[in-house]
Design an enzyme around this catalytic site. Structure first.
Site, short mmCIF file in Angstrom:
data_model
loop_
_atom_site.label_atom_id
_atom_site.label_comp_id
_atom_site.label_asym_id
_atom_site.label_seq_id
_atom_site.Cartn_x
_atom_site.Cartn_y
_atom_site.Cartn_z
N ASP A 17 0.86 -1.18 0.00
CA ASP A 17 0.00 0.00 0.00
C ASP A 17 0.90 1.23 0.00
O ASP A 17 2.05 1.18 0.43
CB ASP A 17 -0.95 0.01 1.19
CG ASP A 17 -0.32 -0.54 2.45
OD1 ASP A 17 0.93 -0.59 2.51
OD2 ASP A 17 -1.03 -0.93 3.37
N GLU A 86 -5.96 3.12 3.33
CA GLU A 86 -6.43 3.72 4.58
C GLU A 86 -7.94 3.98 4.56
O GLU A 86 -8.60 3.94 5.59
CB GLU A 86 -5.68 5.02 4.87
CG GLU A 86 -4.22 4.83 5.27
CD GLU A 86 -4.07 4.16 6.63
OE1 GLU A 86 -5.06 4.08 7.38
OE2 GLU A 86 -2.95 3.72 6.94
#
Length: 301
Positions: A17, A86
């Site tokens: 990520d 997120e």
């Protein structure tokens, strides 16, 4: 997405990520983030406050090592740098954009997360549901406003919301099987603007955590039932029942394939030493990697 083909063999997806959080970095280090972005119309400092900088670094180092050792293995590496972990939307968007159709479909998908609970040089694992699923809920509680000095002429949504918050705690403690973990947290409550005025409505924001879809559905049903039941008991008119809404897309739990975990543990113990590979407890934090294992392609994660 990067693809490295190295002969006939399994297709392994390695994911990192790469998004940041709206937090100002105050470490004072020369490489501290000075980047700002616009959040809700305001210039806001951002930094990799959740370890994604380390995730990207380890991911890049792993890929370089695999390419350098390509004579020692056969197969295909699909390396993906995923945005928006997120906010739990990046994996959905990558899948929708053709991740498993435009590129080799992986047999296995792997990722990792840093942990402040483990000493450097060690790695943790858990076979099964390791990270919780998460969704948010918004509840608007309606009442009948009026003067704070004459509460008997009102239906106070502030008091009603307080009753709901307390009753919501019994969803986990009294309705869900104790062997199935769950969390119902009211993180925000807002109502009224004056000391002596009872408002017309109150808004609450909740986060829900769970390790199975069945528990999630049970929490949703209970929230609506309890909110409506307390509103009826308070005398709220039928046309002003609480408005309970849930985010359209929720983040499912990350459920590790036990067989794949056992293979990885054997390899990690050989490289790092058995004493440096530890079984950890599941956590109620959430992350959207689990969505890669829920497509019709049945990728093992």
């Amino acid at each position: 997405v990067g693809v490295f083909k190295n002969g006939k063999g399994p297709v392994i997806m390695l994911r990192t990520d790469m998004d940041a959080l709206p937090v100002k970095e105050t470490t004072g280090l020369p490489f501290a983030s000075r980047v700002t972005t616009v959040v809700d119309g305001t210039d806001t400092p951002v930094m990799h406050a959740c370890g994604h900088d380390l995730h990207m670094t380890v991911w890049q180092g792993t890929l370089r090592t695999l390419v350098a050792m390509k004579k020692n293995w056969k197969g295909t590496i699909v390396a993906i740098a995923q945005p928006a972990e997120e906010v739990s939307g990046g994996s959905d968007r990558m899948i929708a954009d053709g991740l498993f159709t435009r590129f080799p479909k992986p047999d296995y998908a792997l990722c990792y997360h840093v942990s402040s609970d483990l000493p450097a040089g060690t790695t943790g694992y858990f076979p099964g549901a390791i990270f919780a699923g998460v969704n948010s809920a918004d509840i608007r509680v309606f009442g009948v406003g009026g003067h704070g000095a004459m509460p008997h002429k009102t239906i106070d949504p502030v008091v009603l919301s307080a009753q709901m918050i307390l009753d919501f705690q019994t969803i986990v403690s009294r309705e869900i099987n104790p062997v199935y973990p769950a969390v119902v947290t009211v993180g925000s409550i807002h109502g009224g603007i004056k000391h002596n005025i009872i408002p017309e409505e109150v808004d609450m924001k909740l986060t829900l955590r769970f390790f199975s879809d069945d528990v999630y559905m049970q929490i949703k049903e209970a929230l609506v039932r309890k909110a409506n039941g307390l509103a009826m008991a308070a005398g709220v008119p039928q046309n002003k029942m609480p408005l309970v809404t849930f985010a359209d897309e929720y983040t499912p739990p990350v459920i590790n394939d036990p067989e794949l975990v056992n293979k990885a543990v054997t390899s990690m113990e050989r490289m790092l030493g058995r004493e440096n590979v530890v079984r950890v407890d599941p956590s109620t934090v959430a992350e959207d990697f689990g969505k890669y294992g829920r497509t019709e392609d049945k990728v093992r994660i």
